[in-house]
Write a protein that holds these residues in place. Structure first.
Motif, PDB file in Angstrom:
ATOM      1  N   GLN A  36      35.839  38.552  40.196  1.00 47.81           N
ATOM      2  CA  GLN A  36      35.458  38.638  38.792  1.00 47.81           C
ATOM      3  C   GLN A  36      34.530  39.835  38.420  1.00 47.81           C
ATOM      4  O   GLN A  36      34.841  40.647  37.479  1.00 47.81           O
ATOM      5  CB  GLN A  36      34.614  37.470  38.608  1.00 47.81           C
ATOM      6  N   GLN A  37      33.808  40.334  39.622  1.00 49.76           N
ATOM      7  CA  GLN A  37      32.914  41.371  39.504  1.00 49.76           C
ATOM      8  C   GLN A  37      33.698  42.776  39.218  1.00 49.76           C
ATOM      9  O   GLN A  37      33.376  43.700  38.540  1.00 49.76           O
ATOM     10  CB  GLN A  37      31.905  41.508  40.575  1.00 49.76           C
ATOM     11  N   ALA A  39      36.795  43.041  38.069  1.00 48.48           N
ATOM     12  CA  ALA A  39      37.376  43.028  36.812  1.00 48.48           C
ATOM     13  C   ALA A  39      36.459  43.663  36.217  1.00 48.48           C
ATOM     14  O   ALA A  39      36.893  44.212  34.992  1.00 48.48           O
ATOM     15  CB  ALA A  39      37.860  41.593  36.571  1.00 48.48           C
ATOM     16  N   ALA A  40      35.227  43.534  36.114  1.00 42.99           N
ATOM     17  CA  ALA A  40      34.129  44.150  34.936  1.00 42.99           C
ATOM     18  C   ALA A  40      34.201  45.486  35.450  1.00 42.99           C
ATOM     19  O   ALA A  40      33.726  46.192  34.489  1.00 42.99           O
ATOM     20  CB  ALA A  40      32.928  43.341  35.454  1.00 42.99           C
ATOM     21  N   PRO A  86      31.384  53.941  31.179  1.00 37.98           N
ATOM     22  CA  PRO A  86      31.364  52.367  32.144  1.00 37.98           C
ATOM     23  C   PRO A  86      31.483  52.692  33.473  1.00 37.98           C
ATOM     24  O   PRO A  86      32.151  53.874  33.792  1.00 37.98           O
ATOM     25  CB  PRO A  86      32.593  51.757  31.595  1.00 37.98           C
TER      26      PRO A  86
END
Length: 139
Positions: A36-37, A39-40, A86
């Motif tokens: 999940q991290q 994917a960020a 980002p």
């Protein structure tokens, strides 16, 4: 039966889209606590690193760079940081394919996963020992 040469006559290296699918498969293969991290973090796949990256790293040969993390590692982030862009993992398709062919001893998906995890390690601030627990690798 086709001979070993003719089986490759219609074979092409993965294009940009197919390469991105290989990367997505690598991300799906991460341990759940990191998936999940990961994917960020933004992901960019390009054939080669932009000239500005090569210049910043003092590299002349674009085949020398298979991946790059741009951003502020999590271990260095502060609430005072105002990111201009980002956090991004860049994977460079042509140098990765070149390394894969030159090695000749590893599956492409394994190599792509290794490069991705190495760049993700920069984001997390992992050491080489930390990387080895996630993705053992032998050079």
């Amino acid at each position: 039966m086709k001979n070993s040469v003719s089986q490759w006559e219609s074979s092409l290296p993965p294009d940009h889209s197919a390469f991105e699918e290989i990367v997505m498969h690598a991300i799906e293969g991460l341990p759940v606590q990191f998936r999940q991290q990961a994917a960020a973090v933004a992901l960019q796949v390009a054939d080669f690193a932009p000239d500005t990256f090569l210049e910043e790293l003092d590299l002349e040969n674009p085949f020398d760079l298979t991946g790059l993390y741009t951003g502020i590692p999590m271990t260095e982030k502060s609430v005072m940081d105002q990111p201009m862009e980002p956090d991004t993992i860049w994977l460079f398709r042509r140098p990765i394919l070149d390394e894969w062919v030159a090695r000749g001893d590893i599956e492409l998906g394994v190599l792509v996963a290794h490069v991705f995890i190495h760049e993700l390690a920069h984001h997390f601030g992992w050491s080489d020992a930390d990387i080895a627990t996630i993705a053992p690798w032998q050079d």
